[in-house]
Design a protein around this motif. Structure first.
Motif, short mmCIF file in Angstrom:
data_model
loop_
_atom_site.label_atom_id
_atom_site.label_comp_id
_atom_site.label_asym_id
_atom_site.label_seq_id
_atom_site.Cartn_x
_atom_site.Cartn_y
_atom_site.Cartn_z
N SER A 134 -14.81 38.23 -3.31
CA SER A 134 -15.98 39.09 -3.08
C SER A 134 -15.86 40.42 -3.81
O SER A 134 -16.32 41.45 -3.32
CB SER A 134 -16.14 39.34 -1.57
OG SER A 134 -16.30 38.13 -0.88
N GLY A 135 -15.25 40.37 -4.99
CA GLY A 135 -15.07 41.58 -5.77
C GLY A 135 -16.24 41.88 -6.70
O GLY A 135 -17.38 41.48 -6.44
N VAL A 136 -15.93 42.57 -7.80
CA VAL A 136 -16.97 43.05 -8.71
C VAL A 136 -17.80 41.91 -9.29
O VAL A 136 -19.04 41.95 -9.26
CB VAL A 136 -16.34 43.87 -9.85
CG1 VAL A 136 -17.40 44.24 -10.88
CG2 VAL A 136 -15.69 45.14 -9.30
N MET A 137 -17.14 40.88 -9.83
CA MET A 137 -17.90 39.81 -10.49
C MET A 137 -18.73 38.99 -9.51
O MET A 137 -19.84 38.54 -9.84
CB MET A 137 -16.97 38.90 -11.29
CG MET A 137 -16.52 39.48 -12.61
SD MET A 137 -17.84 40.25 -13.62
CE MET A 137 -19.02 38.91 -13.78
N ALA A 138 -18.23 38.80 -8.30
CA ALA A 138 -19.02 38.10 -7.29
C ALA A 138 -20.29 38.88 -7.00
O ALA A 138 -21.39 38.32 -6.90
CB ALA A 138 -18.19 37.91 -6.02
N ASN A 139 -20.15 40.21 -6.87
CA ASN A 139 -21.31 41.07 -6.64
C ASN A 139 -22.30 41.00 -7.80
O ASN A 139 -23.51 40.94 -7.59
CB ASN A 139 -20.86 42.51 -6.42
CG ASN A 139 -20.51 42.81 -4.98
OD1 ASN A 139 -21.36 43.20 -4.20
ND2 ASN A 139 -19.25 42.61 -4.63
N VAL A 140 -21.76 41.02 -9.02
CA VAL A 140 -22.62 40.99 -10.21
C VAL A 140 -23.41 39.68 -10.27
O VAL A 140 -24.63 39.68 -10.48
CB VAL A 140 -21.79 41.18 -11.49
CG1 VAL A 140 -22.63 40.87 -12.73
CG2 VAL A 140 -21.24 42.60 -11.57
N ILE A 141 -22.72 38.57 -10.11
CA ILE A 141 -23.37 37.26 -10.23
C ILE A 141 -24.45 37.10 -9.15
O ILE A 141 -25.57 36.66 -9.44
CB ILE A 141 -22.34 36.13 -10.14
CG1 ILE A 141 -21.42 36.16 -11.36
CG2 ILE A 141 -23.03 34.77 -10.05
CD1 ILE A 141 -20.24 35.21 -11.29
N LEU A 142 -24.12 37.44 -7.91
CA LEU A 142 -25.12 37.30 -6.85
C LEU A 142 -26.27 38.28 -7.03
O LEU A 142 -27.43 37.94 -6.79
CB LEU A 142 -24.46 37.50 -5.48
CG LEU A 142 -23.50 36.40 -5.04
CD1 LEU A 142 -23.03 36.65 -3.60
CD2 LEU A 142 -24.14 35.02 -5.14
#
Length: 254
Positions: free
Chosen positions: A64-72
């Motif tokens: 649930s880090g940066v890339m998860a936030n970006v993709i969602l």
């Protein structure tokens, strides 16, 4: 610091691309053209349309880090994936809870089994050094038709295939600019990934900027230094210049 370190393993063809990028503005289009000019990409570019339906009934995000936030943020925000199809899991429950609160409709899984069971698309947004531990905990619960979408730098298709015993793997190398829809993502897939799944992957990546599908996985490692990690060295140099100016007496806002 040794700025040559990331380029030590490059072959001459890749170095040409790096030098070409150094002499032009690193906009997404120019980065893509540099890959094209040096034959680093597949000529079979996939063009996704806005009306492309989601071929996955259940999507799960681990990490649930940066890339998860970006993709969602990009996919849910653009209406590509509906939030109620998504669940998330992180060993730090506060992070996964924060992600779910940020995107209403996203569910929080309570454990690894719940995170991957009956999932059609699994997004792996964890640090590469944590993959072996993760694989041991989830491979027994995944169904064989699950498609794995990885953003783990340096973790190969074969490592993911062997670790999870899954034939359908998509490996991507996004960069920070994806958060504002101006990124460049280089990606590659195993042969098991279907055409409609490739088109939908392109659809996801186009919501974050430019995407380049390559035929040979070695170009992803090159892209890691060119458009992934490479810009960080430019920013580090810029930051050092600012610090030097401050030490000489200039106010930092200047």
């Amino acid at each position: 610091m040794n700025f040559r370190l990331p380029f030590m393993w490059f072959n001459s063809q890749c170095r040409q691309s790096v030098f070409a990028l150094a002499h032009e503005k690193c906009t997404p289009l120019r980065i893509k053209r540099s890959f094209q000019n040096h034959r680093l990409y597949s000529s079979q570019t996939i063009n996704a349309t806005q009306e492309l339906p989601c071929p996955f009934n259940r999507v799960s995000v681990i990490g649930s880090g940066v890339m998860a936030n970006v993709i969602l943020s990009r996919t849910i925000g653009c209406g590509i994936i509906e939030a109620n199809l998504v669940s998330c899991y992180d060993i730090n429950r506060d992070l996964s809870q924060s992600l779910a609160e940020k995107f209403p409709g996203v569910k929080v899984a309570s454990n690894y089994e719940e995170a991957v069971q009956d999932v059609d698309l699994l997004l792996l947004c964890v640090k590469p050094q944590n993959f072996d531990h993760l694989a041991k905990n989830i491979k027994g619960y995944m169904h064989k038709n699950c498609t794995v979408f990885s953003v783990m730098a340096g973790t190969s298709l074969s490592q993911i295939e062997e670790g999870l015993k899954i034939p359908k793997v998509i490996r991507t190398m996004p960069n920070t600019a994806c958060s504002i829809g101006k990124g460049v993502t280089v990606w590659v897939t195993t042969q098991g990934v279907a055409e409609d799944e490739k088109k939908f992957t392109a659809h996801i990546l186009q919501s974050m900027g430019e995407e380049v599908l390559v035929q040979d996985e070695k170009f992803l490692d090159m892209a890691t230094a060119i458009s992934g990690a490479g810009p960080a060295y430019v920013y580090l140099a810029m930051e050092s210049l600012v610090d030097a100016g401050v030490q000489m007496g200039f106010p930092r806002p200047t």
